[in-house]
Design a protein around this motif. Sequence first.
Motif, PDB file in Angstrom:
ATOM      1  N   ARG A 622       9.949   9.364 -10.393  1.00 15.01           N
ATOM      2  CA  ARG A 622       9.357  10.703 -10.356  1.00 15.01           C
ATOM      3  C   ARG A 622      10.030  11.575  -9.306  1.00 15.01           C
ATOM      4  O   ARG A 622      10.240  12.774  -9.521  1.00 15.01           O
ATOM      5  CB  ARG A 622       7.852  10.601 -10.078  1.00 15.01           C
ATOM      6  CG  ARG A 622       7.144  11.963 -10.039  1.00 15.01           C
ATOM      7  CD  ARG A 622       7.360  12.737 -11.345  1.00 15.01           C
ATOM      8  NE  ARG A 622       6.821  14.063 -11.283  1.00 15.01           N
ATOM      9  CZ  ARG A 622       5.571  14.391 -11.664  1.00 15.01           C
ATOM     10  NH1 ARG A 622       4.757  13.436 -12.126  1.00 15.01           N
ATOM     11  NH2 ARG A 622       5.150  15.613 -11.603  1.00 15.01           N
ATOM     12  N   THR A 677      -2.604  -3.133  -7.948  1.00 11.99           N
ATOM     13  CA  THR A 677      -3.287  -1.948  -8.474  1.00 11.99           C
ATOM     14  C   THR A 677      -2.365  -1.215  -9.452  1.00 11.99           C
ATOM     15  O   THR A 677      -1.198  -0.967  -9.143  1.00 11.99           O
ATOM     16  CB  THR A 677      -3.681  -0.993  -7.333  1.00 11.99           C
ATOM     17  OG1 THR A 677      -4.539  -1.688  -6.429  1.00 11.99           O
ATOM     18  CG2 THR A 677      -4.409   0.230  -7.878  1.00 11.99           C
ATOM     19  N   VAL A 678      -2.877  -0.870 -10.623  1.00  9.15           N
ATOM     20  CA  VAL A 678      -2.077  -0.152 -11.622  1.00  9.15           C
ATOM     21  C   VAL A 678      -1.923   1.303 -11.197  1.00  9.15           C
ATOM     22  O   VAL A 678      -2.905   1.993 -10.939  1.00  9.15           O
ATOM     23  CB  VAL A 678      -2.734  -0.227 -13.013  1.00  9.15           C
ATOM     24  CG1 VAL A 678      -1.909   0.554 -14.027  1.00  9.15           C
ATOM     25  CG2 VAL A 678      -2.901  -1.680 -13.444  1.00  9.15           C
ATOM     26  N   HIS A 679      -0.684   1.755 -11.109  1.00  6.87           N
ATOM     27  CA  HIS A 679      -0.376   3.144 -10.779  1.00  6.87           C
ATOM     28  C   HIS A 679       0.220   3.819 -12.018  1.00  6.87           C
ATOM     29  O   HIS A 679       1.036   3.209 -12.712  1.00  6.87           O
ATOM     30  CB  HIS A 679       0.629   3.219  -9.622  1.00  6.87           C
ATOM     31  CG  HIS A 679       0.096   2.736  -8.316  1.00  6.87           C
ATOM     32  ND1 HIS A 679      -0.193   1.410  -8.069  1.00  6.87           N
ATOM     33  CD2 HIS A 679      -0.194   3.407  -7.160  1.00  6.87           C
ATOM     34  CE1 HIS A 679      -0.642   1.280  -6.835  1.00  6.87           C
ATOM     35  NE2 HIS A 679      -0.646   2.473  -6.264  1.00  6.87           N
ATOM     36  N   PRO A 680      -0.165   5.052 -12.313  1.00  9.25           N
ATOM     37  CA  PRO A 680       0.395   5.729 -13.491  1.00  9.25           C
ATOM     38  C   PRO A 680       1.880   6.005 -13.322  1.00  9.25           C
ATOM     39  O   PRO A 680       2.351   6.273 -12.212  1.00  9.25           O
ATOM     40  CB  PRO A 680      -0.411   7.030 -13.562  1.00  9.25           C
ATOM     41  CG  PRO A 680      -0.911   7.252 -12.174  1.00  9.25           C
ATOM     42  CD  PRO A 680      -1.134   5.898 -11.586  1.00  9.25           C
ATOM     43  N   TYR A 681       2.597   5.942 -14.436  1.00 10.84           N
ATOM     44  CA  TYR A 681       4.038   6.200 -14.426  1.00 10.84           C
ATOM     45  C   TYR A 681       4.313   7.482 -15.212  1.00 10.84           C
ATOM     46  O   TYR A 681       3.728   7.705 -16.278  1.00 10.84           O
ATOM     47  CB  TYR A 681       4.792   5.046 -15.074  1.00 10.84           C
ATOM     48  CG  TYR A 681       6.288   5.306 -15.207  1.00 10.84           C
ATOM     49  CD1 TYR A 681       7.148   4.975 -14.170  1.00 10.84           C
ATOM     50  CD2 TYR A 681       6.807   5.914 -16.346  1.00 10.84           C
ATOM     51  CE1 TYR A 681       8.507   5.229 -14.274  1.00 10.84           C
ATOM     52  CE2 TYR A 681       8.165   6.179 -16.454  1.00 10.84           C
ATOM     53  CZ  TYR A 681       9.015   5.833 -15.419  1.00 10.84           C
ATOM     54  OH  TYR A 681      10.348   6.095 -15.510  1.00 10.84           O
ATOM     55  N   THR A 683       4.798   8.673 -11.356  1.00 10.34           N
ATOM     56  CA  THR A 683       4.136   9.451 -10.306  1.00 10.34           C
ATOM     57  C   THR A 683       4.730   9.101  -8.956  1.00 10.34           C
ATOM     58  O   THR A 683       5.316   8.036  -8.765  1.00 10.34           O
ATOM     59  CB  THR A 683       2.627   9.166 -10.260  1.00 10.34           C
ATOM     60  OG1 THR A 683       2.421   7.778  -9.976  1.00 10.34           O
ATOM     61  CG2 THR A 683       1.941   9.533 -11.557  1.00 10.34           C
ATOM     62  N   SER A 685       2.892   8.414  -6.510  1.00 10.03           N
ATOM     63  CA  SER A 685       2.032   7.375  -5.944  1.00 10.03           C
ATOM     64  C   SER A 685       2.588   5.978  -6.170  1.00 10.03           C
ATOM     65  O   SER A 685       2.202   5.029  -5.464  1.00 10.03           O
ATOM     66  CB  SER A 685       0.627   7.469  -6.542  1.00 10.03           C
ATOM     67  OG  SER A 685       0.633   7.113  -7.915  1.00 10.03           O
ATOM     68  N   GLU A 686       3.493   5.828  -7.126  1.00  6.71           N
ATOM     69  CA  GLU A 686       4.097   4.517  -7.337  1.00  6.71           C
ATOM     70  C   GLU A 686       4.893   4.038  -6.116  1.00  6.71           C
ATOM     71  O   GLU A 686       5.190   2.849  -5.982  1.00  6.71           O
ATOM     72  CB  GLU A 686       5.033   4.561  -8.551  1.00  6.71           C
ATOM     73  CG  GLU A 686       4.330   4.584  -9.882  1.00  6.71           C
ATOM     74  CD  GLU A 686       5.322   4.480 -11.019  1.00  6.71           C
ATOM     75  OE1 GLU A 686       5.296   3.457 -11.721  1.00  6.71           O
ATOM     76  OE2 GLU A 686       6.135   5.416 -11.185  1.00  6.71           O
ATOM     77  N   LYS A 689       3.145   1.249  -4.437  1.00  3.48           N
ATOM     78  CA  LYS A 689       3.249  -0.034  -5.131  1.00  3.48           C
ATOM     79  C   LYS A 689       4.626  -0.658  -4.928  1.00  3.48           C
ATOM     80  O   LYS A 689       4.742  -1.871  -4.681  1.00  3.48           O
ATOM     81  CB  LYS A 689       2.975   0.166  -6.619  1.00  3.48           C
ATOM     82  CG  LYS A 689       3.040  -1.119  -7.435  1.00  3.48           C
ATOM     83  CD  LYS A 689       2.623  -0.897  -8.862  1.00  3.48           C
ATOM     84  CE  LYS A 689       2.629  -2.201  -9.657  1.00  3.48           C
ATOM     85  NZ  LYS A 689       2.141  -2.029 -11.035  1.00  3.48           N
TER      86      LYS A 689
END
Length: 742
Positions: A622, A677-681, A683, A685-686, A689
Amino acid sequence: MDKKKIGLFSIVAALIGLWFAFDLGQYFTLEQAKSQQLALQDTIASQPLTASLIYFVVYIGVTALSLPGAAIMTLLGAALFGFWWSLLLVSFASSIGATLAFLFSRYILRDWVQDKFGHRLAPINAGVEKDGPLYLFTLRLIPVFPFFVVNLLMGLTPISTRMFYLISQLGMLAGTMVYINAGTQLGEIESLSGVISPQVLFSLALLGVFPLCAKGLMGLFNRRRLYSNWPRPAQFDQNMVVIGAGAGGLVSAYIAAAVKAKVTLIERHKMGGDCLNTGCVPSKALIRAAHTMAEISRADEFGITTDRPTVDFARVMDRVQQVIRKVEPHDSVERYSKLGVNCIQGDARILSPWEVEVNGQRITTRNIVIATGARPLVPPIPGLETVNYYTSDTIWSLETQPKRLLVLGGGPIGCELAQSFCRLGSEVTLVEMADQLLVREDSDAASLVLQSLQSDGVDIKLSHRAMRFEATQDAKGQPLYRAYLDLNKEKQVVVEFDALLLALGRVANVQGFGLEALGIETTERGTVQVNTFMQTAYPNIFAVGDVAGPFQLTHAAAHQAWYAAVNGLFGQFKKFKADYSVLPAVTYTAPEVARVGINETEAKAQRIDYDVITYGLDDLDRAITDGADHGFVKVITPKGKDTILGATIVGTGAGELLAEFTLAMRHGLGLNKILGTVHPYPTMSEAAKYTAGVWKQANAPQTVLAWVEKYHRWMRRDRTGAKANDSKPTLPETQFKQERDS
């Protein structure tokens, strides 16, 4: 550890080793003492002084080496020497032996422990320096507490040797008397549990509680003495009066009103304080305008053609004021009045611990919260009064953009505003006396900010100090200002400017409202002295925010305000200590610098055995798509553990990315939890992770993985037992590539 310490440690270890190697403990049992009692009494009768000296020295040795035998020796001494003589011997021998153990611990271990864990032990050290004798006396009065542990641990603290000995001599006397009294009846004692009856144990427990009761009584006495000069009102008009309507004051008043307390909020100037009117809100509005200009200048990078953009500075500043007016209702008199707060505009003055005067009106109150904030530091530099200078409070009055702006101070405020004015078109010079910007941050984070500011066009002069200013005129008769800078006392640099911004820190507002009359102390930094409950010298007067320090952050002031309000209103039932362990902070430059917990510099200073996990944002999908692929995430953990001690993020939107690490630290979640924790892709925020993934990869169990690899190799064998070929695919190569690509 030096040779002397190693030598002493070796001697002590050898003596303890001999004790156990030759099983000397067998001579220090109750049965042995009883069996040898008569024989020893005959010897003592013939040579009393020699026997006393030998007993005295052996007792010191056993106590000094923390060996299990002192209790038996006490009983035996009483049986052999009688009550009073054994009391004299044991009392002094035990105190001397304890002091030797104390000195051993101090000499061998204290420096190492304080160097390695000093930051964690700081509150304990402060407590011992203040109330150490009381704590030690309490421990000595309880004979069931392992005294050898007390000896060794107290050696690691700042308590003086003389104080340790005196308190030990006095504090152990009661327990010694109980054991000696029992020892006079040694023949009738069947076990050590019979030494002390339930009645005696209860009496000793009361003795142990006595120092705590004494402390409470002394506290009550001190409070009465503290308040003796101030007549206490028979009743109170308010439960709480809050002075200052900035972040700390507003939150204090809000909480008080929310729990139905009667509260008055006094503000001399504008509701919202610095944050709304001259700090957070206007600066972020200006930064947004500067960011927009920077984005437009990058349009060609994204395939967009634009005309040459221009800045209408007056409109920029007008929008800043519009933003303030739009946020203003959140902090307004109308809102807080509806919440139940009595809002008064005027100059408050504290007349007594229970009385505040404003506009000629006297208000009695059970509690007072001081939230008077701080003001920009204006240094006494020669010639400063002759030039056109601004502070972070007054810069918002500008209507015409300065062509040449000089900024003093490379902290967050100086960097943010220097970059913003430069992006809007001013020629900016930033002067910092240290050798890096943002001195509280790691050098790699500060370096990225330095590079960004320089790429924007800011002329940065590190290790320079402003020595004097001069006001003259140019050839056209227009004002011309010069700053004379000193580069490490070796070279003088002259900088010409049209406007000067002072960003050298802030000074707490502690004068002019009555603190002096009450004798409330201030710290070396000029802030009001408060304890961990946010209380001043007067338990019912609290201080929060910039006036209390140590953090000059809006959210820190709000955080402290909760403790002040709750402790003030309900402290008679339960008081809460302010917790700063997870306090985030953001510098809003481009790139932003966001941090929570400790950074690498602080970890080194605290001598923590730590790991550093770094993930570069140039690897994040991202960030690449947004053209923001610069910066990093850096996490500090204990060696080999996923516990987060601190996180530093440098990059676009770093302040928003920090929240996940702040939440994890606050609730004790490690990097493994973030990784799971699953992070949206895709983003930003990854990044959290992937940072956790870097840690996981570095801490993978290599031994286990080696066995797993062997397992998989075994599973690839065919039924005939032939080994699988690890180097070639089983399909023809062209077919293998086709199926792989599909």
